[in-house]
Design a protein around this motif. Structure first.
Motif, PDB file in Angstrom:
ATOM      1  N   SER A 257      -4.084   2.311 -11.352  1.00  0.00           N
ATOM      2  CA  SER A 257      -5.338   2.927 -11.760  1.00  0.00           C
ATOM      3  C   SER A 257      -5.183   3.518 -13.153  1.00  0.00           C
ATOM      4  O   SER A 257      -6.149   3.975 -13.751  1.00  0.00           O
ATOM      5  N   ASP A 274      -0.502   4.273 -10.004  1.00  0.00           N
ATOM      6  CA  ASP A 274      -1.595   4.390  -9.043  1.00  0.00           C
ATOM      7  C   ASP A 274      -1.688   5.872  -8.693  1.00  0.00           C
ATOM      8  O   ASP A 274      -0.749   6.428  -8.119  1.00  0.00           O
ATOM      9  N   ILE A 275      -2.784   6.506  -9.064  1.00  0.00           N
ATOM     10  CA  ILE A 275      -2.926   7.955  -8.935  1.00  0.00           C
ATOM     11  C   ILE A 275      -4.042   8.283  -7.956  1.00  0.00           C
ATOM     12  O   ILE A 275      -5.143   7.723  -8.043  1.00  0.00           O
ATOM     13  N   ALA A 276      -3.746   9.159  -7.005  1.00  0.00           N
ATOM     14  CA  ALA A 276      -4.747   9.598  -6.031  1.00  0.00           C
ATOM     15  C   ALA A 276      -4.654  11.111  -5.887  1.00  0.00           C
ATOM     16  O   ALA A 276      -3.567  11.655  -5.638  1.00  0.00           O
ATOM     17  N   ASN A 277      -5.798  11.787  -6.065  1.00  0.00           N
ATOM     18  CA  ASN A 277      -5.853  13.244  -5.940  1.00  0.00           C
ATOM     19  C   ASN A 277      -4.836  13.935  -6.847  1.00  0.00           C
ATOM     20  O   ASN A 277      -4.212  14.940  -6.470  1.00  0.00           O
ATOM     21  N   ASP A 281       0.973   8.018  -6.711  1.00  0.00           N
ATOM     22  CA  ASP A 281       1.309   7.303  -5.478  1.00  0.00           C
ATOM     23  C   ASP A 281       2.346   6.214  -5.722  1.00  0.00           C
ATOM     24  O   ASP A 281       3.263   6.008  -4.911  1.00  0.00           O
TER      25      ASP A 281
END
Length: 339
Positions: A257, A274-277, A281
């Motif tokens: 992302s 990949d980044i979440a919140n 990740d």
């Protein structure tokens, strides 16, 4: 010092031989202390493109041209950029043990470069080391070097363009325009040349190889070593599981992302996250930097960390980035993630 030469033009096989003697054969479980001494190999390939360990095939190679022209695609264990070799190219490998203990004044790459430059000079070719990993003649590249470390042994290797098909080289490799522009030249073809052009009495590739070998045997106290059945069995296992395995050669393009790329003097760095919140990740790092240890260890250290400058800086502060990136600094890496 041992000299190993295999009657085989498969690049994947030779990379398997390198890994066997670098990572496995030095342990007593396999071959005992005999292989703690240095090893040299001179070898050749058919038409071949060799990816650096952290590069993406689609970005570096004209894969359609490679398929149409029967060009083998392999991935090295070392970093650095993609190169083209064929039967007019010589490959030179040097495997050294306990580098920091036995050779404290020189890096393995410097030892390799000095050896190659000396051997070329003895043939009448005025060569020199230039930049982070090149050997040049008359300002043009004739050799690129790379290395990796496993099991307290370092494998350094380089190509020698002797009578290489340079037109095929330019067609199969995707040119990194940033690298070309940084060197103030127009094309990859204008940057490279063949050693044969500098021979006062040009030899065939095989005769030049024999000349290099003669000078090599004069320079070092060398014992020839022939692979045993046990060696070959273990080498073939590495070959089938890794270097001849498409999953190693091509891998999977990283999902991300966030993506950013920067070129520094020490090479190109490409980061996929990949980044979440606000949490990383997954992390994938690609490029042609000259690290010597697997980058996956660093990727794992960054995963599950906050995507914030200080959090990443805290992780990087605890590791030796030179082993991962060569001459690329912590500040430069951070700029690729946050600038």
């Amino acid at each position: 010092m041992l000299y190993i030469e295999c009657d085989n033009f498969d690049a994947a096989f030779h990379f398997s031989v390198e890994e066997y003697f670098t990572q496995y054969a030095s342990s007593q479980e396999h071959s005992g202390e005999y292989f703690c001494e240095p090893i040299i190999m001179i070898w050749q390939t058919g038409k071949c493109v060799m990816l650096g360990s952290y590069q993406t095939a689609e970005a570096e190679i004209n894969l359609q041209f490679a398929r149409e022209n029967g060009i083998q695609v392999v991935r090295r264990c070392s970093g650095g950029g993609t190169i083209f070799t064929d039967s007019g190219t010589l490959l030179y490998t040097m495997i050294l043990p306990n580098l920091k203990e036995q050779y404290p004044q020189q890096t393995s790459k410097e030892i390799l470069a000095a050896s190659v430059v000396d051997l070329l000079n003895k043939t009448g070719i005025s060569a020199r080391q230039e930049g982070r990993n090149d050997i040049t003649v008359d300002g043009k590249k004739v050799s690129g070097m790379a290395q990796y470390v496993r099991n307290n042994r370092v494998c350094s290797h380089c190509s020698l363009l002797y009578d290489t098909n340079l037109e095929m080289l330019t067609q199969v490799l995707h040119v990194d325009q940033e690298k070309i522009q940084s060197k103030a030249i127009r094309s990859i073809r204008s940057r490279v040349t063949n050693l044969k052009n500098y021979m006062s009495a040009p030899l065939s590739t095989q005769d030049f190889k024999e000349l290099i070998k003669q000078n090599l045997f004069k320079k070092y106290d060398i014992t020839k070593y022939n692979l045993t059945e046990n060696d070959i069995a273990r080498i073939n296992k590495i070959y089938h599981e890794k270097y001849a395995n498409p999953s190693w050669t091509y891998g999977r393009s990283p999902k991300f992302s966030f993506r950013n790329t920067k070129r520094f003097q020490g090479g190109r760095v490409e980061i996929f996250l990949d980044i979440a919140n606000g949490i990383i990740d997954s992390c994938s790092i690609r490029g042609d930097f000259l690290g010597t240890v697997p980058i996956r260890t660093l990727e794992e250290l960054l995963e599950n960390k906050s995507f914030q400058y200080k959090a990443v800086d805290d992780v990087l502060y605890q590791v030796d980035l030179t082993s991962y990136f060569g001459d690329i600094t912590k500040e430069q890496f951070l700029s690729c993630m946050f600038d």
